[in-house]
Design a protein around this motif. Structure first.
Motif, PDB file in Angstrom:
ATOM      1  N   ALA A   1       4.533   6.533  -8.698  1.00 55.42           N
ATOM      2  CA  ALA A   1       3.567   7.015  -7.823  1.00 55.42           C
ATOM      3  C   ALA A   1       3.329   8.318  -8.029  1.00 55.42           C
TER       4      ALA A   1
ATOM      5  N   GLU B   1      -7.217  12.577  -0.577  1.00 55.65           N
ATOM      6  CA  GLU B   1      -6.330  11.741  -0.082  1.00 55.65           C
ATOM      7  C   GLU B   1      -6.432  10.381  -0.370  1.00 55.65           C
ATOM      8  N   SER B   2      -5.422   9.876  -0.860  1.00 54.82           N
ATOM      9  CA  SER B   2      -5.602   8.559  -1.680  1.00 54.82           C
ATOM     10  C   SER B   2      -4.344   7.529  -1.363  1.00 54.82           C
ATOM     11  N   ALA B   3      -4.565   6.222  -1.715  1.00 55.94           N
ATOM     12  CA  ALA B   3      -3.398   5.415  -1.464  1.00 55.94           C
ATOM     13  C   ALA B   3      -3.682   4.304  -2.754  1.00 55.94           C
TER      14      ALA B   3
ATOM     15  N   VAL C   1       0.999  -1.085  -0.231  1.00 55.90           N
ATOM     16  CA  VAL C   1       0.069   0.047   0.116  1.00 55.90           C
ATOM     17  C   VAL C   1       0.922   1.255   0.043  1.00 55.90           C
ATOM     18  N   ILE C   2       0.542   2.109  -0.875  1.00 57.41           N
ATOM     19  CA  ILE C   2       1.485   3.168  -1.149  1.00 57.41           C
ATOM     20  C   ILE C   2       0.769   4.349  -0.971  1.00 57.41           C
ATOM     21  N   GLU C   3       0.719   5.283   0.059  1.00 52.49           N
ATOM     22  CA  GLU C   3      -0.113   6.343   0.370  1.00 52.49           C
ATOM     23  C   GLU C   3       0.694   7.699  -0.454  1.00 52.49           C
ATOM     24  N   LEU C   4      -0.281   8.519  -1.086  1.00 50.44           N
ATOM     25  CA  LEU C   4      -0.024   9.095  -2.115  1.00 50.44           C
ATOM     26  C   LEU C   4      -0.072  10.772  -1.237  1.00 50.44           C
ATOM     27  N   LYS C   5       0.647  11.559  -1.670  1.00 50.28           N
ATOM     28  CA  LYS C   5       0.448  13.019  -1.027  1.00 50.28           C
ATOM     29  C   LYS C   5      -0.899  13.614  -1.273  1.00 50.28           C
TER      30      LYS C   5
ATOM     31  N   SER D   1      -8.977   7.744   0.872  1.00 48.69           N
ATOM     32  CA  SER D   1      -9.139   7.883   2.636  1.00 48.69           C
ATOM     33  C   SER D   1      -9.894   8.960   2.989  1.00 48.69           C
TER      34      SER D   1
ATOM     35  N   SER E   1      -0.220  10.439  -9.199  1.00 49.40           N
ATOM     36  CA  SER E   1      -0.752  11.482  -8.420  1.00 49.40           C
ATOM     37  C   SER E   1      -0.954  12.642  -9.319  1.00 49.40           C
TER      38      SER E   1
END
Length: 170
Positions: A115, A99-101, A78-82, A165, A119
């Motif tokens: 990533a 806010e997404s991942a 799971v990679i959280e994006l800025k 999120s 974004s």
């Protein structure tokens, strides 16, 4: 006694007719139990196990031993994006923060550069979106599907899912 308390439907006057009321309450209670049981069984079937909640007659019961039976599929990284902060296309005075991942397929790795490109794609999409597209649960589901499609195309299938999120519209 007055004529108001005695009637052909209630000849005793003071006592209320309880028979039809009790029959109705019993029928409602029975239907509630049947509907609850059916909902419980259907919920167990839909919940991802693919099996009925209880053993079905004629079939074997599910195995209780570890390592046998239904195994949960592992999620990838799971990679959280800025967070993305931009304005919408229509109305242009409306701002949105997303806010997404990203969830990578098992065994796949998403580089930070990839990533960042995903974004940027998300930001470009949000700038072209209108407020009407984001309204309601359906709008949120369509937004997630559109972002997921963009991420899959940009990553050549390395992204399996996109999680939102938070989404704030101001």
């Amino acid at each position: 006694m007055s004529d108001q308390t005695k009637s052909p439907a209630n000849p005793e006057g003071g006592k209320a007719a309880i028979g039809p009321l009790m029959g109705t309450l019993a029928a409602v209670a029975m239907l509630t139990v049947v509907a609850g049981g059916g909902g419980w069984l259907l919920g167990g079937y839909i919940s991802g196990t693919g099996e009925m909640a209880g053993p079905v007659s004629g079939g074997a019961a599910p195995s209780k031993e570890p390592g046998k039976g239904h195994e949960a599929q592992p999620l990838g990284n799971v990679i959280e994006l800025k967070p993305i902060l931009t304005n919408l296309a229509v109305p242009s005075t409306t701002w949105v923060r997303l806010e997404s991942a990203l969830v990578a397929r098992p065994g796949e790795d998403i580089a930070p550069e990839l990533a960042m490109k995903i974004s940027d794609d998300f930001m470009a999409f949000m700038r072209s979106a209108s407020l009407m597209q984001l309204q309601g649960a359906t709008g949120l589901a369509y937004l997630r599907a559109d972002l997921e499609e963009r991420a899959k195309l940009r990553s050549d299938g390395k992204v399996e899912r996109v999680f939102i999120s938070s989404l704030v519209v101001e």
